[in-house]
Design a protein around this motif. Sequence first.
Motif, mmCIF file in Angstrom:
data_model
loop_
_atom_site.group_PDB
_atom_site.id
_atom_site.type_symbol
_atom_site.label_atom_id
_atom_site.label_comp_id
_atom_site.label_asym_id
_atom_site.label_seq_id
_atom_site.Cartn_x
_atom_site.Cartn_y
_atom_site.Cartn_z
ATOM 1 N N TRP A 134 0.735 -1.190 0.018
ATOM 2 C CA TRP A 134 -0.125 -0.047 0.058
ATOM 3 C C TRP A 134 0.884 1.401 0.078
ATOM 4 C CZ3 TRP A 134 -3.602 -1.949 4.469
ATOM 5 C CH2 TRP A 134 -4.644 -2.658 3.831
ATOM 6 N N PRO A 135 1.729 1.265 -1.093
ATOM 7 C CA PRO A 135 2.570 2.843 -1.038
ATOM 8 C C PRO A 135 1.502 3.862 -1.372
ATOM 9 C CG PRO A 135 2.981 1.431 -2.971
ATOM 10 C CD PRO A 135 2.128 0.606 -2.167
ATOM 11 N N THR A 136 1.563 4.915 -0.416
ATOM 12 C CA THR A 136 0.407 5.922 -0.487
ATOM 13 C C THR A 136 0.894 7.239 -0.907
ATOM 14 O OG1 THR A 136 0.880 6.611 1.841
ATOM 15 C CG2 THR A 136 -0.763 5.082 1.398
ATOM 16 N N HIS A 137 2.190 7.355 -1.009
ATOM 17 C CA HIS A 137 2.921 8.957 -1.270
ATOM 18 C C HIS A 137 4.043 8.445 -1.915
ATOM 19 C CE1 HIS A 137 4.082 12.886 -0.213
ATOM 20 N NE2 HIS A 137 2.514 13.320 -0.262
ATOM 21 N N LEU A 138 4.721 9.558 -2.591
ATOM 22 C CA LEU A 138 5.934 9.517 -3.262
ATOM 23 C C LEU A 138 6.572 10.809 -3.312
ATOM 24 C CD1 LEU A 138 5.892 8.200 -6.866
ATOM 25 C CD2 LEU A 138 4.224 9.420 -5.865
ATOM 26 N N ALA A 139 7.876 10.998 -3.580
ATOM 27 C CA ALA A 139 8.294 12.057 -3.789
ATOM 28 C C ALA A 139 9.978 11.772 -4.575
ATOM 29 C CB ALA A 139 8.829 13.140 -2.667
ATOM 30 N N VAL A 140 10.325 12.951 -5.255
ATOM 31 C CA VAL A 140 11.911 12.884 -6.006
ATOM 32 C C VAL A 140 12.360 13.502 -5.029
ATOM 33 C CG1 VAL A 140 12.988 13.473 -8.000
ATOM 34 C CG2 VAL A 140 10.521 12.878 -8.360
ATOM 35 N N HIS A 141 13.677 12.792 -4.582
ATOM 36 C CA HIS A 141 14.727 13.191 -3.721
ATOM 37 C C HIS A 141 16.010 13.063 -4.262
ATOM 38 C CE1 HIS A 141 16.310 14.899 0.122
ATOM 39 N NE2 HIS A 141 16.768 13.641 0.598
ATOM 40 N N GLN A 142 16.951 14.108 -4.375
ATOM 41 C CA GLN A 142 18.294 13.932 -4.650
ATOM 42 C C GLN A 142 18.518 12.700 -5.806
ATOM 43 O OE1 GLN A 142 20.326 13.530 -0.945
ATOM 44 N NE2 GLN A 142 19.694 15.436 -0.102
ATOM 45 N N GLY A 143 17.687 12.890 -6.693
ATOM 46 C CA GLY A 143 17.878 12.102 -7.896
ATOM 47 C C GLY A 143 17.437 10.514 -7.629
ATOM 48 N N HIS A 144 16.596 10.334 -6.632
ATOM 49 C CA HIS A 144 15.850 9.092 -6.394
ATOM 50 C C HIS A 144 14.556 9.372 -6.172
ATOM 51 C CE1 HIS A 144 20.063 8.357 -5.243
ATOM 52 N NE2 HIS A 144 19.933 7.157 -5.309
ATOM 53 N N LEU A 145 13.764 8.303 -6.374
ATOM 54 C CA LEU A 145 12.282 8.298 -6.039
ATOM 55 C C LEU A 145 11.987 7.643 -4.536
ATOM 56 C CD1 LEU A 145 9.463 9.205 -7.206
ATOM 57 C CD2 LEU A 145 9.038 6.754 -7.753
ATOM 58 N N LEU A 146 11.526 8.126 -3.726
ATOM 59 C CA LEU A 146 10.883 7.705 -2.470
ATOM 60 C C LEU A 146 9.593 7.275 -2.264
ATOM 61 C CD1 LEU A 146 13.978 8.864 -1.774
ATOM 62 C CD2 LEU A 146 13.181 9.774 0.164
ATOM 63 N N THR A 147 9.112 6.260 -1.894
ATOM 64 C CA THR A 147 7.780 5.838 -1.692
ATOM 65 C C THR A 147 7.684 5.788 -0.045
ATOM 66 O OG1 THR A 147 7.950 3.586 -1.911
ATOM 67 C CG2 THR A 147 7.586 4.986 -3.973
ATOM 68 N N ALA A 148 6.349 6.302 0.329
ATOM 69 C CA ALA A 148 5.887 5.776 1.714
ATOM 70 C C ALA A 148 5.062 4.840 1.736
ATOM 71 C CB ALA A 148 5.095 7.101 2.487
ATOM 72 N N ASN A 149 5.219 3.582 2.445
ATOM 73 C CA ASN A 149 4.514 2.409 2.340
ATOM 74 C C ASN A 149 3.797 2.172 3.428
ATOM 75 O OD1 ASN A 149 6.071 2.031 -0.288
ATOM 76 N ND2 ASN A 149 7.814 1.191 0.871
ATOM 77 N N TYR A 150 2.439 2.482 3.260
ATOM 78 C CA TYR A 150 1.469 2.104 4.618
ATOM 79 C C TYR A 150 1.467 0.798 5.385
ATOM 80 C CZ TYR A 150 -2.700 3.321 7.310
ATOM 81 O OH TYR A 150 -3.646 3.338 8.544
#
Length: 346
Positions: free
Chosen positions: A90-106
């Motif tokens: 259930w990844p709910t959110h994501l962001a581009v950060h310093q050349g990477h993609l981060l996902t928040a997994n619920y």
Amino acid sequence: MAGHAYIGSFTSAGGRGLTAAAVDPGTGALTALGDTAEVPNPSFLALSADGGTLYAVSETEPEGAAAAFSLADPAAPRLLGAPVPVRGGWPTHLAVHQGHLLTANYSEPGSVSVLSIGADGALGELRSVLEHEGDGPHRERQTGPHAHAVLTDPSGRWAVSVDLGTDSVRVCELDAATGELEIERELGLRSGVGPRHLTFHPGGGHAYVMNELDSVVTVCRWDPSIGSLRPLAETRVLPDGVDGDNFPSELVLSADGRFAWAANRGHNSIAVLALDESGERMELLDTVSCGGDWPRHLTLDPSGTRLYAANERSGDVTWFEVDPANGIPKQSGSLALPAVSCVVFA
């Protein structure tokens, strides 16, 4: 010249997946141009810094994924390779950060995943997963960690993750060489509030945490030199005397930092909040109808003069003209789309 917006929805609930829409520059009206359901449940979206790539979570269980779309033709997003599993549910959110993609997994245990991004914007390998630890007092919603949002702070140095299950916000540094996230600090909020999302003041010195399990915004002072958050106060996003189930979802701020708007799921309203010049005092001015049912996401258009709400259960995106003097939104239109969850503007 018309711009473009991109709308995510839950395919598991009858949504169309990713919808591209034209934006009328004069009225803000959205017109759907086409859909793609290649990625299941693209419930949250984010753009690359250059606007040429659109990233989406695939909010599925037991393992979710992230996907990249080329916007070379802005009216017809093209999937760049297969979605990449994030080793979290259930990844709910994501962001581009310093050349990477981060996902928040619920899904418990909540976590933040780090994926590489190629020169063409396509996603590469999964580089690391940072699992959260802890719980909270709510017997159903806080039996373990539930990461609900991840974003970059205004300085670009810190990755900040918000955990509903542990009543906390984690401030992390990313090792770009290894792709590993390291927790620098963890801020504990009032027990049981259930933090969901976080928004920074445009001045960079304050942050505001939208809490889902208690209808309040936590105002915090933010020190980017050391990655420190300090709670200062709470502001309720419902009128006095209003009770019943309400689960706030999103908080957005005006570019000048004078106003903020919060989405109330249950009360089905948009709370209008005023901030003082310091950014430390927030006051509820009014609530207006969201124009639908269960507003999951709010966003401003690039001009900052219109506010858009994605109403998940009623299946529509509504838009509002914002009074620049008092911040009060007035609905001016809507677009029917089933199970909508997020809107972003190119």
